[in-house]
Design a protein around this motif. Structure first.
Motif, PDB file in Angstrom:
ATOM      1  N   TRP A 298      27.785 -32.918  -2.713  1.00 25.17           N
ATOM      2  CA  TRP A 298      28.998 -33.662  -3.010  1.00 25.17           C
ATOM      3  C   TRP A 298      29.656 -33.064  -4.250  1.00 25.17           C
ATOM      4  O   TRP A 298      28.978 -32.721  -5.234  1.00 25.17           O
ATOM      5  N   ILE A 299      30.961 -32.912  -4.229  1.00 24.90           N
ATOM      6  CA  ILE A 299      31.737 -32.565  -5.407  1.00 24.90           C
ATOM      7  C   ILE A 299      32.728 -33.698  -5.636  1.00 24.90           C
ATOM      8  O   ILE A 299      33.516 -34.039  -4.731  1.00 24.90           O
ATOM      9  N   ASP A 300      32.683 -34.292  -6.825  1.00 26.37           N
ATOM     10  CA  ASP A 300      33.544 -35.439  -7.153  1.00 26.37           C
ATOM     11  C   ASP A 300      33.464 -36.518  -6.077  1.00 26.37           C
ATOM     12  O   ASP A 300      34.477 -37.058  -5.605  1.00 26.37           O
ATOM     13  N   ASP A 301      32.213 -36.797  -5.665  1.00 28.18           N
ATOM     14  CA  ASP A 301      31.877 -37.852  -4.699  1.00 28.18           C
ATOM     15  C   ASP A 301      32.365 -37.562  -3.286  1.00 28.18           C
ATOM     16  O   ASP A 301      32.284 -38.426  -2.404  1.00 28.18           O
ATOM     17  N   SER A 302      32.860 -36.348  -3.042  1.00 27.22           N
ATOM     18  CA  SER A 302      33.285 -35.969  -1.695  1.00 27.22           C
ATOM     19  C   SER A 302      32.213 -35.092  -1.060  1.00 27.22           C
ATOM     20  O   SER A 302      31.808 -34.076  -1.632  1.00 27.22           O
ATOM     21  N   LEU A 303      31.736 -35.482   0.118  1.00 28.92           N
ATOM     22  CA  LEU A 303      30.698 -34.722   0.812  1.00 28.92           C
ATOM     23  C   LEU A 303      31.326 -33.454   1.393  1.00 28.92           C
ATOM     24  O   LEU A 303      32.180 -33.517   2.279  1.00 28.92           O
ATOM     25  N   ILE A 304      30.915 -32.301   0.898  1.00 31.21           N
ATOM     26  CA  ILE A 304      31.505 -31.051   1.369  1.00 31.21           C
ATOM     27  C   ILE A 304      30.523 -30.177   2.142  1.00 31.21           C
ATOM     28  O   ILE A 304      30.933 -29.234   2.822  1.00 31.21           O
ATOM     29  N   VAL A 305      29.220 -30.467   2.047  1.00 32.69           N
ATOM     30  CA  VAL A 305      28.212 -29.748   2.831  1.00 32.69           C
ATOM     31  C   VAL A 305      27.256 -30.764   3.429  1.00 32.69           C
ATOM     32  O   VAL A 305      26.758 -31.641   2.722  1.00 32.69           O
ATOM     33  N   ASP A 306      27.036 -30.650   4.721  1.00 35.56           N
ATOM     34  CA  ASP A 306      26.033 -31.459   5.416  1.00 35.56           C
ATOM     35  C   ASP A 306      25.372 -30.524   6.416  1.00 35.56           C
ATOM     36  O   ASP A 306      25.867 -30.330   7.526  1.00 35.56           O
ATOM     37  N   TYR A 319      32.735 -23.203  -1.476  1.00 41.08           N
ATOM     38  CA  TYR A 319      33.672 -24.260  -1.861  1.00 41.08           C
ATOM     39  C   TYR A 319      34.390 -23.829  -3.131  1.00 41.08           C
ATOM     40  O   TYR A 319      33.779 -23.285  -4.054  1.00 41.08           O
ATOM     41  N   ASN A 320      35.694 -24.052  -3.165  1.00 40.42           N
ATOM     42  CA  ASN A 320      36.505 -23.694  -4.330  1.00 40.42           C
ATOM     43  C   ASN A 320      36.910 -24.944  -5.106  1.00 40.42           C
ATOM     44  O   ASN A 320      37.306 -25.953  -4.514  1.00 40.42           O
ATOM     45  N   ILE A 321      36.809 -24.841  -6.422  1.00 38.51           N
ATOM     46  CA  ILE A 321      37.233 -25.922  -7.311  1.00 38.51           C
ATOM     47  C   ILE A 321      38.395 -25.413  -8.164  1.00 38.51           C
ATOM     48  O   ILE A 321      38.254 -24.434  -8.900  1.00 38.51           O
ATOM     49  N   GLU A 322      39.528 -26.065  -8.050  1.00 39.11           N
ATOM     50  CA  GLU A 322      40.651 -25.729  -8.922  1.00 39.11           C
ATOM     51  C   GLU A 322      40.598 -26.672 -10.120  1.00 39.11           C
ATOM     52  O   GLU A 322      40.653 -27.894  -9.961  1.00 39.11           O
ATOM     53  N   THR A 323      40.481 -26.099 -11.299  1.00 36.99           N
ATOM     54  CA  THR A 323      40.185 -26.934 -12.460  1.00 36.99           C
ATOM     55  C   THR A 323      40.916 -26.432 -13.702  1.00 36.99           C
ATOM     56  O   THR A 323      41.561 -25.376 -13.685  1.00 36.99           O
ATOM     57  N   LYS A 324      40.801 -27.214 -14.780  1.00 33.55           N
ATOM     58  CA  LYS A 324      41.447 -26.911 -16.060  1.00 33.55           C
ATOM     59  C   LYS A 324      40.386 -26.912 -17.160  1.00 33.55           C
ATOM     60  O   LYS A 324      39.317 -27.505 -17.005  1.00 33.55           O
ATOM     61  N   PRO A 325      40.685 -26.296 -18.314  1.00 35.09           N
ATOM     62  CA  PRO A 325      39.706 -26.274 -19.415  1.00 35.09           C
ATOM     63  C   PRO A 325      39.311 -27.682 -19.848  1.00 35.09           C
ATOM     64  O   PRO A 325      40.158 -28.571 -19.987  1.00 35.09           O
ATOM     65  N   GLY A 326      38.003 -27.870 -19.988  1.00 33.18           N
ATOM     66  CA  GLY A 326      37.492 -29.159 -20.420  1.00 33.18           C
ATOM     67  C   GLY A 326      37.357 -30.189 -19.326  1.00 33.18           C
ATOM     68  O   GLY A 326      36.786 -31.264 -19.551  1.00 33.18           O
ATOM     69  N   GLN A 327      37.875 -29.901 -18.163  1.00 32.74           N
ATOM     70  CA  GLN A 327      37.786 -30.857 -17.051  1.00 32.74           C
ATOM     71  C   GLN A 327      36.393 -30.805 -16.443  1.00 32.74           C
ATOM     72  O   GLN A 327      35.853 -29.728 -16.201  1.00 32.74           O
ATOM     73  N   ARG A 328      35.804 -31.968 -16.219  1.00 27.54           N
ATOM     74  CA  ARG A 328      34.465 -32.026 -15.627  1.00 27.54           C
ATOM     75  C   ARG A 328      34.534 -32.486 -14.172  1.00 27.54           C
ATOM     76  O   ARG A 328      35.365 -33.324 -13.817  1.00 27.54           O
ATOM     77  N   HIS A 329      33.636 -31.921 -13.371  1.00 20.47           N
ATOM     78  CA  HIS A 329      33.556 -32.265 -11.957  1.00 20.47           C
ATOM     79  C   HIS A 329      32.125 -32.702 -11.641  1.00 20.47           C
ATOM     80  O   HIS A 329      31.166 -31.995 -11.980  1.00 20.47           O
TER      81      HIS A 329
END
Length: 944
Positions: A298-306, A319-329
């Protein structure tokens, strides 16, 4: 020769500011170097008016290593001219203009009207990085082109991540059990690039994935340092064994592995990792989860691999995460391990925007060497690929029928009894497959049957042929146990990879036995290999070869570097340099051996790996030991389509999936229902693959072992098996088109409808030949699915005859028994009589279904089915032409002939229109019946 070239360039430097040498088939340029890695020599070689070879190197001469995929060196193409201006040298053919920048050697390709097709990247295009690989001084090489955002890329073999269009994706090209590598890609702009390099190659981002703690800051409950790892003694994540903080998750290999907590193997059934990921920069961060067993992420409570994978064959999820500095996932992974492997790695944002580029990189090479192929459509591009790497021989007709296989038939009586049951039940069948381990336990590589289980294999083959009209394929590995006679024969000549023996690696059979593989890069080793299997197997009458484990998978789950050490050195060089070509050379051994031994019996080879050029050796490929899950079924479609777009036309999959979840081995009623439906949907899809093959581990895969006769699963599989055989005139004609016209049977929609931008990313629909739009069902209990009907044509529902306009998405019915099929308007489809095997009787009568609305044509191809007399011109064609303007069907005069040809025949004609919808019904009287004797016939169709 190198001295002559250098002297020539010295002379040119005196005469001209920009030196280049004109040859009969192109130009060679020399550039001044400032640094060791700067471009020095560039060759532009004209192969044909639409094919150009580009070779570049920082060295003082080009490599003299012989290509393994391009056997011809002199193409005798002279219809070109050159022009020079202040900035460029131009090379012109009737179809292309190639511009070479005089300052930096950058190459651009234009069509004859001046439209830009492809150009090398403006800033950095050819990159040579000095490297030492396996003790050899060489270069890492990379070629970068610009690519517009609306361009799509396909091909590169078969991969198992569900991607159809590779634009913006990364593809790591090295052979793996469920990955087939072909370094040929095609563009939606109707060109292709054939990359002549055999080492590990990358499309897209060239960087290796890193430990997650090198890319992210990891947090557990807000505290930096790592993720919380909880180890449980049960599979329900209830009973905690121990907890610790871990800065990375890397348990991926046998030889390189992070330690588990003490007592892991004895006590731990499941693991949960949880915490947060924080980044330092903005952009797209990439995650790669590699796992076997049951895994969820799960990434950010979303199931992405089963996922579920067998323990000995983990696979990747991206899986790709688009993020910003200091942002936590938030991240959570749950893993029920059962003794397997898992690893999580990551990549930070790239400095290069690969969504706007076409990049190809290889680990080992002294030069960049690629072929640019242009065409009016992708069929022409693939034809160019086959011109370079080899045409496709005719496959035997029986190979187009149903193959039945399992892992594995254990005795001669068991195998015969299965075929007997098929014939008793009147289930059409052409080929039975004897999988591995027909030898005595400690005799792998002897190619000798265990007489206790197979008392008379020659009689078994003869009985199959003569009594049951069934062919038999035999599994042969390039693997040899220490102590066998064949091992010793190879060893005394130095034709074995010995590291596996030296480290004493045992396999999984019985107590485990030490083995290794032979080296097919040696001509003598190839001849010996053929002599051994010819004497022990081919002489018994076997019809075809299953060449398994040709990655080569000498030992699963080793780290990449250790695997390289196990599979070399080869007779030609390091295993790193020749990494991806084992299957090509092994297929060469068998094809050339059989053609010399029995020159007029068609070779048929099935391999688990592939490489460019393998099609010329009558080699088909299957997608490896995929899992029996809906996820894997869905992924087979883009895998097969991209494989076909890679220029090799014969591909198949294990219908039902090879490896089986434990829950299906002793299923509950609920699991049994799902198992039957999964096999039914896979079978429906498989009926429209180029090759139609059932295979897998227990439970047994014969349709009568999957479900009782009155069950819809059995009934549907029998229906689609019979439909495949009814379509044999259509299918075998397509194989004739493959050989004689460079056709592709399993067709991504981009091939026929490239003008329709809606098809660029469609990964779950395809054309089977020119007429049938196939739309597999890949979700459990789905009874309808979305279907896009490409623009430019109307479409008839195959099951009802109902007409639909193209250019729209519809919700199509998909009952348990059927998958949605649509027929393109302007189609002619020949159906033959009901048969139990491919050559049971002549295709007479043939029922022609004419789907009106546009002009249509189809060419019926026939020959002797099993020999090479077609190479001497012994085959026939009959062309059918329908004209919409006057509603006429013309059956043209027969062209050609062959021994045993049916000279007089009947064509039954059924026409279908918007006003006259028709279902496929072979009992109904046709609209017309034509007695045909080979002369031209014209029929006026009544359209009232």
């Amino acid at each position: 020769m190198n001295k002559i070239i250098c002297l020539f360039f010295t002379f040119l430097l005196i005469q001209s500011i920009f030196p280049y040498e004109k040859q009969k088939d192109g130009l060679i340029f020399q550039f001044k170097k400032t640094n060791e890695t700067d471009l020095h020599l560039l060759k532009v070689q004209l192969i044909a008016d639409n094919i150009v070879r580009i070779v570049s190197t920082p060295l003082n001469s080009f490599s003299n290593q012989k290509s393994l995929i391009i056997e011809k060196s002199d193409w005798n193409f002279s219809k070109w001219e050159e022009k020079e201006n202040d900035n460029f040298v131009e090379i012109l053919t009737s179809k292309l203009t190639i511009k070479i920048n005089k300052e930096n050697g950058k190459v651009s390709f234009f069509d004859k009207t001046g439209n830009l097709l492809l150009n090398e990247h403006a800033n950095v295009s050819k990159i040579f990085t000095p490297a030492e690989v396996m003790g050899e001084k060489t270069f890492h090489i990379q070629q970068i082109f610009d690519s517009p955002e609306d361009e799509a890329f396909y091909g590169l073999g078969a991969h198992q991540n569900g991607v159809m269009n590779y634009k913006g994706h990364d593809v790591d090209l090295w052979q793996y059990n469920i990955v087939d590598v072909i370094p040929f890609l095609v563009s939606s702009k109707n060109y292709g690039i054939l990359w002549d390099n055999y080492s590990r190659t990358k499309f897209g981002d060239i960087r290796d994935y890193q430990s997650i703690n090198k890319v992210f800051t990891l947090y557990d409950a807000g505290n930096p340092g790592g993720l919380k790892a909880e180890y449980f003694t049960d599979e329900n994540f209830k009973n905690l064994y121990t907890t610790q903080i871990e800065s990375k998750i890397e348990h991926e290999h046998i030889d390189v592995n992070d330690p588990y907590p003490t007592g892991f193997n004895e006590n731990v059934k499941a693991v949960r990792w949880s915490g947060e990921l924080e980044t330092n920069d903005s952009g797209v961060y990439k995650l790669r989860l590699y796992c076997s067993g049951y895994t969820k992420m799960w990434i950010d409570d979303s199931l992405i691999v089963d996922s579920w994978r067998q323990n000995w064959l983990p696979w990747t999820h991206f899986y790709n995460i688009e993020t910003k500095p200091g942002q936590r996932h938030k991240i959570k992974i749950e893993w029920i391990h059962s003794g397997g492997y898992i690893g999580l790695r990551a990549l930070s944002p790239s400095e290069l925007d690969y969504k706007k580029l076409l990049s190809l990189y290889s680990d080992v090479g002294e030069q960049i060497d690629y072929y640019f192929i242009y065409g009016q459509n992708l069929d022409e591009v693939i034809s160019g690929y086959r011109k370079l790497t080899g045409k496709v021989p005719m496959m035997p007709k029986w190979a187009m029928g149903l193959w039945q296989c399992r892992e594995r038939y254990k005795t001669q009586d068991e195998l015969i009894s299965i075929v007997k049951e098929f014939r008793k039940r009147k289930i059409p069948l052409d080929n039975i497959v004897q999988d591995w381990f027909y030898w005595k336990e400690d005799q792998w590589g002897s190619h000798e049957f265990d007489k206790d289980r197979y008392p008379d294999p020659e009689r078994m083959v003869k009985e199959l042929h003569e009594k049951y009209h069934t062919r038999i394929m035999i599994s042969v590995w390039p693997k040899f146990y220490v102590g066998t006679k064949h091992f010793d024969e190879f060893k005394k000549n130095g034709w074995l990879y010995m590291r596996n023996v030296e480290v004493g690696q045992k396999d999984w059979v019985g107590p485990g036995y030490v083995s290794t593989f032979y080296d097919p890069y040696s001509e003598g080793a190839r001849k010996l290999y053929w002599n051994q299997i010819n004497k022990k197997l081919f002489s018994l009458g076997f019809d075809a070869w299953w060449l398994d484990s040709t990655e080569p998978d000498l030992q699963s789950n080793l780290s990449f570097n250790e695997w390289l050490l196990r599979i070399g050195p080869t007779a030609l060089g390091t295993s790193a340099r020749y990494l991806n070509t084992y299957s090509l050379m092994n297929s060469k051994a068998v094809y050339e051996g059989q053609r010399k031994t029995k020159p007029n019996q068609r070779v048929f080879i099935l391999t688990r790996s592939a490489f460019a050029g393998q099609q010329k050796y009558s080699a088909a490929t299957w997608s490896g030991d995929v899992a029996a899950r809906w996820f894997d079924l869905k992924n087979q479609i883009p895998a097969g389509l991209n494989f076909s777009l890679s220029g090799i036309p014969y591909w198949t999959t294990d219908i039902g999936g090879f490896a089986v979840e434990p829950r299906f081995e002793n299923p509950t009623e609920k699991d049994l229902d799902e198992w039957r439906e999964l096999n039914t949907r896979w079978f429906q899809f498989g009926a429209f693959c180029p090759l139609f093959r059932v295979h897998g581990q227990y439970p047994y895969r014969e349709m009568f072992n999957i479900a009782p006769e009155n069950h819809p699963a059995y009934q549907s599989m029998l229906k689609y098996d019979k439909l495949r055989y009814r379509l044999m005139p259509y299918i075998y004609s397509l194989t004739g088109m493959v050989t004689h016209k460079d056709y592709t049977i399993m067709r991504a929609l981009i091939m026929d409808f490239g003008y329709d931008k809606n098809v660029l990313n469609i990964s779950d629909q395809f054309m089977f030949g020119p007429s049938l739009l196939i739309n597999p069902v890949t979700e459990y209990k789905a009874r309808q699915r979305k279907v896009y009907l490409p623009a430019g044509y109307g479409w008839y529902d195959f099951h009802t005859g109902k007409f639909f306009d193209g250019g729209q998405t519809i919700i199509a019915n998909a009952p348990y028994e059927d998958l949605p099929i649509f027929v393109k308007e302007g189609s002619i489809i020949p159906f033959g009589p009901e048969i139990q095997y491919s050559d049971e009787k002549p295709a007479n009568p043939i029922r022609l279904y004419i789907y009106t609305g546009k002009d249509a044509s189809f060419t019926l191809y026939e020959d002797e089915n099993i020999n090479y007399n077609y190479e001497k011109g012994l085959y026939s064609t009959i062309e059918f032409i329908y004209k919409e303007s006057d509603k006429t069907l013309t059956i043209e005069k027969r062209s050609g002939s062959f021994p045993g040809m049916l000279k007089n025949r009947i064509f039954e004609i059924v026409y279908v229109s918007k006003e006259k919808p028709e279902i496929i019904d072979f009992q109904k009287d046709p609209d017309f019946k034509v007695n045909y004797n080979g002369k031209k016939v014209i029929i006026k169709l009544n359209n009232n």
